[in-house]
Scaffold this active site. Structure first.
Site, PDB file in Angstrom:
ATOM      1  N   LYS A   1     -30.146  -6.730   9.314  1.00 25.29           N
ATOM      2  CA  LYS A   1     -30.045  -6.240  10.693  1.00 25.29           C
ATOM      3  C   LYS A   1     -29.157  -7.134  11.537  1.00 25.29           C
ATOM      4  O   LYS A   1     -28.430  -6.654  12.399  1.00 25.29           O
ATOM      5  CB  LYS A   1     -31.438  -6.108  11.327  1.00 25.29           C
ATOM      6  CG  LYS A   1     -32.214  -4.930  10.747  1.00 25.29           C
ATOM      7  CD  LYS A   1     -33.288  -4.401  11.681  1.00 25.29           C
ATOM      8  CE  LYS A   1     -33.786  -3.065  11.134  1.00 25.29           C
ATOM      9  NZ  LYS A   1     -34.968  -2.540  11.801  1.00 25.29           N
TER      10      LYS A   1
ATOM     11  N   LYS B   1     -34.076   5.723  10.394  1.00 23.29           N
ATOM     12  CA  LYS B   1     -33.947   6.533  11.626  1.00 23.29           C
ATOM     13  C   LYS B   1     -33.032   5.911  12.666  1.00 23.29           C
ATOM     14  O   LYS B   1     -32.592   6.587  13.580  1.00 23.29           O
ATOM     15  CB  LYS B   1     -35.323   6.852  12.214  1.00 23.29           C
ATOM     16  CG  LYS B   1     -36.157   5.646  12.628  1.00 23.29           C
ATOM     17  CD  LYS B   1     -37.489   6.131  13.190  1.00 23.29           C
ATOM     18  CE  LYS B   1     -38.630   5.214  12.850  1.00 23.29           C
ATOM     19  NZ  LYS B   1     -38.495   3.818  13.281  1.00 23.29           N
TER      20      LYS B   1
ATOM     21  N   LYS C   1     -31.424   2.706   2.095  1.00 21.98           N
ATOM     22  CA  LYS C   1     -32.527   3.613   2.428  1.00 21.98           C
ATOM     23  C   LYS C   1     -32.207   4.477   3.649  1.00 21.98           C
ATOM     24  O   LYS C   1     -31.407   4.081   4.508  1.00 21.98           O
ATOM     25  CB  LYS C   1     -33.813   2.822   2.642  1.00 21.98           C
ATOM     26  CG  LYS C   1     -33.878   2.059   3.942  1.00 21.98           C
ATOM     27  CD  LYS C   1     -35.323   1.801   4.371  1.00 21.98           C
ATOM     28  CE  LYS C   1     -35.328   1.390   5.832  1.00 21.98           C
ATOM     29  NZ  LYS C   1     -36.554   1.622   6.533  1.00 21.98           N
TER      30      LYS C   1
HETATM   31  P1  ATP Z   1     -35.636   1.662  11.640  1.00 19.61           P
HETATM   32  O1  ATP Z   1     -34.397   2.374  11.248  1.00 19.61           O
HETATM   33  O2  ATP Z   1     -35.898   1.698  13.117  1.00 19.61           O
HETATM   34  O3  ATP Z   1     -35.801   0.331  11.017  1.00 19.61           O
HETATM   35  P2  ATP Z   1     -37.205   3.075   9.687  1.00 19.61           P
HETATM   36  O4  ATP Z   1     -36.682   4.463   9.498  1.00 19.61           O
HETATM   37  O5  ATP Z   1     -36.900   2.080   8.656  1.00 19.61           O
HETATM   38  O6  ATP Z   1     -36.808   2.576  11.115  1.00 19.61           O
HETATM   39  P3  ATP Z   1     -39.886   2.185  10.301  1.00 19.61           P
HETATM   40  O7  ATP Z   1     -40.418   2.506  11.627  1.00 19.61           O
HETATM   41  O8  ATP Z   1     -39.335   0.837  10.089  1.00 19.61           O
HETATM   42  O9  ATP Z   1     -38.760   3.243   9.896  1.00 19.61           O
HETATM   43  O10 ATP Z   1     -40.959   2.503   9.192  1.00 19.61           O
HETATM   44  C1  ATP Z   1     -42.083   3.330   9.318  1.00 19.61           C
HETATM   45  C2  ATP Z   1     -42.656   3.574   7.952  1.00 19.61           C
HETATM   46  O11 ATP Z   1     -41.791   4.445   7.203  1.00 19.61           O
HETATM   47  C3  ATP Z   1     -42.802   2.318   7.107  1.00 19.61           C
HETATM   48  O12 ATP Z   1     -43.982   2.413   6.352  1.00 19.61           O
HETATM   49  C4  ATP Z   1     -41.608   2.355   6.206  1.00 19.61           C
HETATM   50  O13 ATP Z   1     -41.808   1.653   5.009  1.00 19.61           O
HETATM   51  C5  ATP Z   1     -41.463   3.837   5.964  1.00 19.61           C
HETATM   52  N1  ATP Z   1     -40.088   4.201   5.654  1.00 19.61           N
HETATM   53  C6  ATP Z   1     -39.019   4.018   6.464  1.00 19.61           C
HETATM   54  N2  ATP Z   1     -37.900   4.462   5.870  1.00 19.61           N
HETATM   55  C7  ATP Z   1     -38.269   4.933   4.665  1.00 19.61           C
HETATM   56  C8  ATP Z   1     -37.558   5.533   3.573  1.00 19.61           C
HETATM   57  N3  ATP Z   1     -36.272   5.727   3.630  1.00 19.61           N
HETATM   58  N4  ATP Z   1     -38.257   5.898   2.476  1.00 19.61           N
HETATM   59  C9  ATP Z   1     -39.587   5.707   2.424  1.00 19.61           C
HETATM   60  N5  ATP Z   1     -40.314   5.153   3.403  1.00 19.61           N
HETATM   61  C10 ATP Z   1     -39.685   4.772   4.519  1.00 19.61           C
END
Ligand code: ATP
Ligand code: LTN
Length: 332
Positions: free
Chosen positions: A113, A198, A195
């Site tokens: 990040k 969002k 991955k």
């Molecule tokens: P950001 O982009 O803001 O870091 P994020 O999409 O990674 O957000 P988080 O809010 O960090 O989402 O994660 C919420 C939950 O969703 C966590 O349990 C995380 O492990 C899961 N998660 C996030 N992205 C994925 C993905 N691509 N596949 C599976 N699980 C995910």
């Protein structure tokens, strides 16, 4: 027998994606019956990146509505907003004073990040300590997360040991990560080596659960796949296709092998068209429930308040014990 305690949350940035749904909320829902589940909106975590105050507040309501629309029942679970329980920030400070910089320096998510932002603030660096406080405050036994959070969970467990070495055992509960077998890592559509996230700047990389059917079709049809034409599951060499098959399998609840058989002798395009249809079918009722919740902000606020009342009971108890152990005077 007392039910085991589960806790998990999602950072309030962007809108939830198919990755969040498959890797997190879809599993959270299934755990509600057998566990004492706590699901929260990590709004304090969102402040590690610059936020427009008005938009952040709107997004907190929107996220709450998204949790409900995805099927998380506020009667069966404790659903709350992190900042409504001030004990999170208080415990985080105590744990920050126990965590060596070296351990935080090893966090790969921070490294990634911080490469993509000029706003490298101390909150971004110490984010995993706040995450540990979130978990330890509720004496959670299990923490359902995606694969990307494994390292943060290990740090949380290390922090319990640091605490015990200084202040003694029996105050903080050692938690365990609970990582699902399938869908724990849904990949980006255009760059399937990373991955789906969002907060990705390129919106072609993810499907938001609020995307219109047209957008969903477009994004899935243009998802990156290899130049071969035979549909088979190979996560090493056909990462993009493997990702689409995984999403298909989770949403249809069909084993991947069966899906591969269905597409024998057919092109990737057919699979993409059908997958887009399946995603739209899955998300349509979720979007309509979301729209209904968003019409009633008072109701959302009322649920936030009730959730916080429920959550605070456990949080206060832990913080009181931590205060006693550390030599601080617990609030009367
Ligand atoms: P950001 O982009 O803001 O870091 P994020 O999409 O990674 O957000 P988080 O809010 O960090 O989402 O994660 C919420 C939950 O969703 C966590 O349990 C995380 O492990 C899961 N998660 C996030 N992205 C994925 C993905 N691509 N596949 C599976 N699980 C995910
Ligand atoms: N860091 C998490 C979100 C999060 C979380 C938590 C997950 C914040 N606090 C506590 C589980 C338990 C993420 O997924 N990015």
């Amino acid at each position: 027998m007392k039910k085991k305690v589960i806790l998990s949350g999602s950072t309030v940035t962007g809108d939830l994606t198919l990755g969040n749904y498959i890797g997190a909320m879809n599993n959270w829902k299934k755990l509600s019956k057998d566990y004492n589940c706590h699901y929260f909106l990590a709004d304090l975590h969102a402040l590690t990146t610059a936020q427009d105050p008005k938009k952040l507040q709107e997004r907190i309501f929107s996220f709450f509505a998204q949790y409900l629309a995805l099927g998380l029942d506020p009667e069966e679970n404790t659903i709350f907003v992190q900042s409504h329980i001030h004990e999170h920030a208080e415990l985080a400070w105590i744990l920050t004073c126990l965590t060596p910089m070296g351990n935080l320096n090893r966090m790969t998510q921070f490294k990634e990040k911080s490469q993509h932002t000029s706003n490298i603030n101390a909150g971004l660096f110490s984010y995993p300590v706040l995450m540990a406080a979130d978990i330890l405050l509720y004496s959670a036994d299990l923490v359902p997360v995606g694969e990307d959070q494994r390292q943060h969970m290990e740090l949380c467990r290390d922090i319990v040991v640091f605490f015990e070495n200084r202040y003694g055992e029996g105050i903080l509960k050692m938690p365990e990560a609970y990582i699902g077998k399938q869908g724990a890592r849904v990949m980006s559509l255009q760059d399937p080596k990373k991955k789906m996230s969002k907060s990705d700047e390129n919106e072609k990389n993810f499907v938001s659960i609020l995307d219109t059917p047209k957008k969903i079709e477009k994004k899935i049809k243009s998802a990156q796949t290899d130049s071969d034409t035979v549909v088979s599951f190979d996560s090493e060499n056909k990462t993009g296709l493997a990702n689409l098959l995984t999403i298909y399998s989770v949403l249809s609840e069909k084993p991947i092998d069966d899906i591969v058989k269905d597409y024998e002798g057919r092109m990737y395009g057919h699979l993409k068209v059908d997958l887009a249809e399946l995603v739209v079918e899955t998300l349509t009722p979720i979007q309509s429930a979301y729209a209904d919740y968003m019409k009633n902000k008072d109701y959302l606020e009322e649920l936030m308040r009730k959730g916080a009342v429920k959550a605070r009971v456990r949080a206060q108890e832990t913080l009181k014990n931590v205060y006693k152990a550390t030599g601080l005077v617990p609030r009367s």
